[in-house]
Structures are given as structure tokens and as C-alpha cells.
Design an enzyme around this catalytic site. Structure first.
Site, short mmCIF file in Angstrom:
data_model
loop_
_atom_site.label_atom_id
_atom_site.label_comp_id
_atom_site.label_asym_id
_atom_site.label_seq_id
_atom_site.Cartn_x
_atom_site.Cartn_y
_atom_site.Cartn_z
N MET A 72 23.99 9.39 2.65
CA MET A 72 23.87 10.68 3.31
C MET A 72 24.28 10.56 4.77
SD MET A 72 23.46 13.70 2.54
CE MET A 72 22.40 14.34 1.25
N LYS A 120 -17.55 -1.25 6.34
CA LYS A 120 -18.04 -2.19 5.34
C LYS A 120 -19.56 -2.19 5.24
CE LYS A 120 -17.07 -6.87 3.74
NZ LYS A 120 -16.36 -8.12 4.04
N GLU A 131 0.81 -1.22 0.00
CA GLU A 131 0.00 0.00 0.00
C GLU A 131 0.84 1.27 0.00
OE1 GLU A 131 -0.43 -2.60 1.96
OE2 GLU A 131 -2.52 -3.25 1.86
N PHE A 150 -10.96 -8.01 13.87
CA PHE A 150 -9.92 -8.41 12.93
C PHE A 150 -9.69 -7.29 11.89
CE2 PHE A 150 -8.77 -10.48 8.85
CZ PHE A 150 -7.50 -10.89 9.22
N GLN A 151 -8.46 -6.92 11.73
CA GLN A 151 -8.05 -5.87 10.79
C GLN A 151 -8.74 -4.53 11.06
OE1 GLN A 151 -8.03 -7.46 6.70
NE2 GLN A 151 -5.93 -8.13 7.07
#
Lengths: 164, 560
Positions: B472, B162, B50, B112-113
Site C-alpha cells: 500500500m 497481585k 500478548e 519490576f514489571q
């Protein structure tokens, strides 16, 4: 650092208080007190925050708040024209009769109200500007504070000026 | 009013916004939406992770000027976009993120999630919204597009539980949304413009610093005209690169920590400094004590909260930079004879330019590689960069003719931004060659996006300035920590040539600037995603450099 009062109108909906608090935390602004309440007849709430800040930071607080989509109007209140009050509810241990008399006298001296009386306990309400509440607490301290709850300042400007 | 599900309304709302691409990764909490996308012409570009999808949306947004859209699921899908949102937000890039969420009845139960993505992203977005009912979806999406793409642009997130995707409601699609607390179009104040013009007209050594806001408002033509009128040299922040052509006689190039000599020597001499759409980042100013100490500062910004945030200005103009500069220019023209060229100034700039360009000319030095890339890229093309030494060399030495040719992660400095951003940029401008100037460390962070470049037909070229270290940090340890190298070794890299080939891309090892040029030209001609691996000296430093905490004039030109 000096204390300043900033009042602002926000959309009265879930999550807005979080976003305001999150802004203060993220940018490291110091909150002395924060009060929130709905505005009658309007979809808005008014928040009043007392902050400890020098002028650059104060300016940033106003601008960063103003930038939030859910914040409708922000104003730094003029300290010379601002009426500010907070409410204190205080529970005092007064088993000793002398302490009890002193507690009642002190509450009266600060124009407070005795709300509840119990053989060992007095509960009082005191309203006033923050420094007055501080003074009251200093006086009552030696008598014995069992429990207390302070609201933080609600504030409004004198005269024909309006936040919205 | 039409009765439809939240998911149908979602797709319709996106179509009404003219969305062409949806970048994202799917998941359980957005399945209803994915089902309705089957019926839409919106092209879905599935990502590997993502974060990459968010950078693609960001690259698309920066190049097209329209919001880039990323769609992900709840929980880890949502947390994975946080870096991408912060990157977009700090560079004022209009990105709209749409996240699935667990059903409302389960919100707050650690389902969940489930994560609190509204809480998590509050500090890295311009605004975020959680949908509480299906009927709110059209308004929420319209709001997200409107807020992200107006005023100072930024990232906006909409979280969509959802059940609101599957619930039906009578949907209204607003053509316009309004907010009591959001008024992005601020007209520059005419009095302030007048004061600014007076200060500038009387200035003996006026200097302009242009930031990303000058480009975002399309002010570059006006800016150049004003600069020429005043004979005011123009430095830029990293985000402002392109505000003036690199070869313009008044161009000072990048200012700040790795700014070019001409910028860092001339900016502190200003008696009046006009700062346009820049926010006085520490990387641009160096120590504030050494930053234009004698200058009266005029600050133009569309975001009022940037005024006096880091540096106090004497005149401030809140509003669109293009309108503000146009106003100033007209008023300057009334007050000052113009048309002459300050030959002395132009000559000094030229000398400093030559100094900047000859600091390191060894055959495979950073600057030489960047110049080779420039030679190989056609005039109409786009480069993006990753983050690190290569980025600074590119900012210093990749000459541009104007805005729209160079994009980079400035504010957040997100390693791994370049490759996915290049893909998003390519989606926005498929007609232009796209190249990512990268480093081995940055490239390794998001190389999995090569799969998308190949599969989806968005050919990009990646040049890896490969020195095998996180350069760097190595440079800071070399210069300021007495060469005590720590934590800069990368895990052993894969063979980048074979890696590219395994994705179906072309891999090339290039060991001379000639080979780099040849490989770039071939990749463009053949429209093939190509990875060009260039071995570099791990000891090379980026110069000029202002040591941290020092002023612009404390410039290091080499040594160590």
C-alpha cells in the site's frame, strides 16, 4: 475563539481527573482553566472547565465527556445566566510607600482583602469573574507582582436550575 | 457472601459471565489466578505474544458477539496488548482485558514489571478499572463485561494487583451493575424517526450508507427492507460490509478511498443520505467537500458523540439502529407508495458493478485471487483479512451474503491482526471454515500464532498475497511520490511453505488461481492449518482509488 464554561459532575475517586485531562489532551481541546471540588453530601465532585472552542468542538467536548463512565452529568452553562468567580492570591512588592498605598487602594477598589502585611510585602486576596481578575492584574502589574496563584473559575447558573 | 481469595473470586466471576476461552500469556503478576484456573472449566489458550492473544479475543468477540477475554501479566505483558485494545476499541469490538499488576504496596515505585497500564490504555479503551481491594474483584469484572458489551461496544481493561489476588474477602457476586454515568440503552426518538421518514419518503435520490453499527445491532434485515421500499441503493463502510448481500441489485459495495465505482459514483448524487451506524471516517468519505454535496443527511448512531463530529446532519437519531430503522420503515410505509423497482437505477448499478469487476482481470491480479478464494470457500464460512492492498481487494471483491462472513481491522488498520483473529474466530465458530486473506508484510508480523492454531486445534487457512513489498505504501509512492520507493522493502522473508511446515502446518505455493482453489479446498476438507503462498506482482495497484484529499467522484480507475 469564544470562551465557554462547561460544568460536570464526576465520580469522586482516584484517576478520574486524569481521565478527564487525558480526554482534553488527546482530542486537542484547549483548556483555559479547570477547577475541581467535592460536592457536599454526595459521592461526586464537580468540575468546571473553561474552554476556548468553536461550536462544533464545544459540542464534542460535552458529548465526549458525557460518554465517559465516570462522568455523571455534563452541562454547558448559559453565559447569560452564569455566575462565575475565581480566587486570586497575590504577593506584591511594596517597599516604596507610594506603591504600598496604591496597592492597598487597588485591592480595595476590587473588593479584595489584605491577608498579610510584611515590611516589604503585601499579600491580598481578590475574587471575581475572570475578566475582573485580569483587570486587577493589569492595574497591579506596574506596582510589582512578586508571586500569584489563581484558581480558575468556579461557576453556577442563576435561578431554579440544577446540574444534577 | 462467601470468603475466598481474589483469585478464586476472579475465576468464579468469569465463569458467571459464561467465559469459555481465556486467551493470554502468563507471568509473575498473575500466578495466583493461574493456579485457580486449574480448577476451572474455562479453557486457557496460551499465546506466543500478548498482541496475538488480544487479537484472538477480538476475533472471538466479533464472531460470537460476546466479549472476548485476554489475560496477561503486568509490565511488558500489559504494554503488549495496547495495539490489540486499540484495534478492538476503534472497531467497537467487545474485548475484556485482565492484567496482573505488582502488589499495591509497590505500585508507583517502578517495581519490576510495573507499568501504569491504566494511564497507558485510557485513550484506547472504553473504560478501565484498577482494583484496590480483593473485595472489589467480582464487581470490577462484572462491570467490565457489562460496559464492553453494551451501547457502543468496546475494550475494557481491569488491572488486578497481585496482593488483591491472594487476599481473602467476603465476596458478593452482583447479578447486575449500575453506574450513575453510564446509560447505554437509548430509545430512538419517535419525532426524529418521523422526520427522517418524511425526508426519505420525499427524496428523489435517497442513498443509504451502512457501517459497523448496522451489523452490530442486527439491523440488516430491516435495512434491506427499507432500501427496497425506497429503492435506495446501499453503500457500506469497511466495517459495514455484509449489511447487504453483495449480489443484491441495490448493493453498491464499499464506499470511499478504495470504494467500488457504483458506490463512489452514486453516493455523491444523493439528495437524502441515510447513514446508519457509520462515523464518516475520512477513508469512507474522501474529501468532505465532494462527499454527497447536495444531500440532506440523516445520521443514526448509538453513540451520541458521533453525531455532527465530522459531518453535520439534518436529522439525527441516537439509539439502536435496528429499532431506529424499524421505526423509520413503518413511517415511510404510511407516506409512500412502495413496491416498484427503479429499473434505471438497478441498470446503472449493474453497469458500474461490471466496471468495478473488470478493472484488473490479469490471471494473478489481486481481484482475481480474491475471486478464486471466494469460489473455493463454501457459502457457510468466515474470512478475515490483514491490512494493506490485499485487504482492500478483499473488501471490494469478496462477495458476502450477509453479516458474519467478513471481518477486518478497519479503524486502526492493524497489520498482523488477521492470523490471530482467525484463530479466535475459529474458537467462536469451530463448525465453520476460517480463512485469513493476508499479505506478506502483515503475515510476518504475527505468523508465530500458527503454533497456537496447530497446537490448540483451531485449523485456519492463510492465503498470503505475497508481493515482497509493503504494497500500500509502494502504491502511494508510485502514484503520489513519482516512484520514489522508500522503506517498502521487507527484510528477506523466510520460505513461507517451510515456515508453515516447521509449525506443523501445511505449506503450499500456489501460482495460479486453480492451485489456490485446490489448496483451500484441501485445507478445509482435511481441517489442516494451511499457509498458501501466492506470488504477486509488486507493481500492482488497488483500484479504484480516490487520491487523498479528493472527493468521491475524483476516482482513479487505473493507469500509473
Amino acid at each position: 475563539m469564544p470562551l465557554h464554561t462547561v460544568s460536570f459532575l464526576v465520580e469522586n475517586k482516584p484517576g478520574v481527573l486524569f481521565k478527564v485531562a487525558n480526554l482534553f489532551r488527546r482530542r486537542g481541546y484547549n483548556i483555559q482553566s479547570l477547577t475541581v471540588g467535592p460536592v457536599e453530601g454526595s459521592p461526586l465532585s464537580r468540575m468546571t472547565v473553561v474552554v476556548d472552542a468553536e461550536s462544533r468542538i464545544l459540542n464534542q467536548i460535552v458529548e465526549q465527556l458525557d460518554k465517559m463512565v465516570d462522568v455523571v452529568k455534563v452541562k454547558r452553562l448559559d453565559p447569560l445566566r452564569t455566575l462565575s468567580r475565581e480566587l486570586l492570591l497575590i504577593k506584591m512588592k511594596t517597599s516604596d510607600p507610594i506603591a504600598r498605598i496604591e496597592a492597598v487602594n487597588t485591592v480595595n477598589a476590587y473588593h479584595g482583602l489584605i491577608l498579610d502585611v510584611d515590611p516589604d510585602i503585601l499579600i491580598a486576596e481578590v475574587t471575581g469573574p475572570t475578566d475582573e481578575i485580569d483587570e486587577f492584574l493589569k492595574r497591579i502589574g506596574p506596582i510589582g507582582i512578586e508571586e500569584m496563584s489563581r484558581t480558575g473559575a468556579a461557576a453556577i447558573e442563576r435561578g431554579n436550575v440544577k446540574l444534577a | 457472601m462467601t470468603e475466598m481469595t481474589g483469585a478464586e473470586a476472579y475465576v468464579k466471576a468469569l465463569e458467571k459471565e459464561g467465559v469459555k476461552y481465556l486467551f493470554g500469556v502468563t507471568g509473575a503478576a498473575i500466578i495466583p489466578i493461574c493456579d485457580d484456573l486449574l480448577k476451572s472449566k474455562i479453557r486457557y489458550i496460551g499465546g506466543a505474544h500478548e498482541q496475538g492473544s488480544t487479537h484472538m479475543a477480538d476475533g472471538y468477540a466479533r464472531v460470537s458477539g460476546h466479549p472476548g477475554v485476554v489475560q496477561v501479566t503486568s509490565g511488558p505483558g500489559a504494554t503488549n496488548i495496547v495495539t490489540g485494545l486499540a484495534t478492538a476499541q476503534l472497531d467497537s469490538s467487545p474485548v475484556v482485558a485482565l492484567t496482573g499488576q505488582v502488589p499495591l504496596s509497590m505500585v508507583g515505585t517502578d517495581a519490576f514489571q510495573e507499568v501504569d497500564i491504566i494511564g497507558i490504555t485510557a485513550s484506547v479503551t472504553k473504560h478501565n478499572i484498577q482494583v484496590m481491594e480483593a473485595v472489589e474483584i467480582p464487581h470490577a469484572i462484572k462491570s467490565a463485561f457489562y460496559i464492553s458489551s453494551t451501547g457502543r461496544k468496546g475494550a475494557v481493561l481491569v488491572d488486578i494487583p497481585k496482593d488483591t489476588q491472594t487476599d481473602k474477602a467476603d465476596m458478593v457476586f452482583p447479578d447486575k451493575v449500575e453506574f450513575r454515568g453510564y446509560h447505554p440503552n437509548i430509545e430512538p426518538n419517535s419525532q426524529e424517526m418521523h422526520w427522517a421518514a418524511t425526508l426519505l419518503a420525499k427524496a428523489r435520490r435517497p442513498v443509504i450508507i451502512a457501517g459497523g453499527g448496522a451489523i452490530a445491532s442486527g439491523a440488516t434485515m430491516e435495512l434491506i427492507e427499507l432500501a427496497e421500499m425506497l429503492q435506495a441503493p446501499v453503500a457500506t463502510s469497511l466495517m459495514g460490509k455484509g449489511a447487504i448481500p453483495s449480489n443484491h441489485p441495490l448493493s453498491l459495495g464499499l464506499c470511499g478511498m478504495h470504494g467500488r465505482c457504483e458506490a463512489n459514483y452514486i453516493v455523491p448524487e444523493a439528495d437524502v443520505l441515510l447513514v446508519v451506524g457509520a462515523r464518516f471516517s475520512d477513508r469512507t468519505t474522501g474529501s468532505l467537500r465532494g462527499f454527497a454535496p447536495n444531500a440532506r443527511i440523516i445520521h443514526i448512531d448509538v453513540d451520541r458523540s458521533e453525531i455532527d463530529k465530522n459531518v453535520d446532519s439534518i436529522t439525527r437519531i441516537v439509539g439502536d439502529a435496528k429499532l431506529a430503522i424499524r421505526g423509520i420503515r413503518e413511517k415511510v410505509a404510511q407516506q409512500r407508495n412502495t413496491g416498484h423497482t427503479d429499473e434505471d437505477l438497478v441498470k446503472r448499478i449493474k453497469e458500474f458493478k461490471a466496471q468495478s469487476d473488470t478493472l484488473n482481470t490479469s490471471p494473478l491480479s489481486g481481484p482475481e485471487v480474491i475471486r478464486a478464494i471466494r469460489r473455493a470457500m463454501p457459502p457457510d464460512s468466515i474470512v478475515v483479512t490483514d491490512v494493506g492492498q490485499h485487504q482492500m481487494w478483499a473488501a471490494q471483491h469478496y462477495d458476502v451474503r450477509g453479516p458474519g462472513e467478513f471481518f477486518t481491522s478497519g479503524g486502526l488498520g492493524t497489520m498482523g491482526w488477521g492470523t490471530p483473529a482467525a484463530i479466535g474466530a475459529k474458537a467462536a465458530r469451530p463448525d465453520l471454515p476460517l480463512l485469513n486473506i493476508s499479505g506478506d508484510g502483515s503475515f510476518a508480523m504475527t505468523e508465530n500464532n500458527l503454533a497456537i492454531a496447530v497446537d490448540e486445534g483451531f485449523p485456519v487457512t492463510v492465503v498470503i498475497l505475497n508481493n515482497g513489498v509493503l504494497g500500500m505504501v509502494a502504491q502511494w509512492q508510485r502514484l503520489f511520490y513519482n516512484r520514489r520507493y522508500s522503506t517498502i522493502q521487507r527484510p528477506k522473508h523466510p520460505d513461507f511453505v517451510k515456515l508453515a511446515e516447521s509449525y506443523g502446518a501445511t505449506g503450499v505455493k500456489a501460482e495460479s488461481t486453480k492451485q489456490i482453489e485446490t489448496a483451500i479446498k484441501r485445507s478445509i476438507k482435511e481441517k489442516q492449518t494451511t499457509v498458501i503462498d501466492v506470488p504477486m506482482d509488486p507493481e500492482e495497484n488497488v483500484y479504484p482509488m480516490i487520491p487523498p484529499g479528493m472527493g468521491l467522484k475524483d476516482i482513479l480507475l487505473g493507469g500509473a
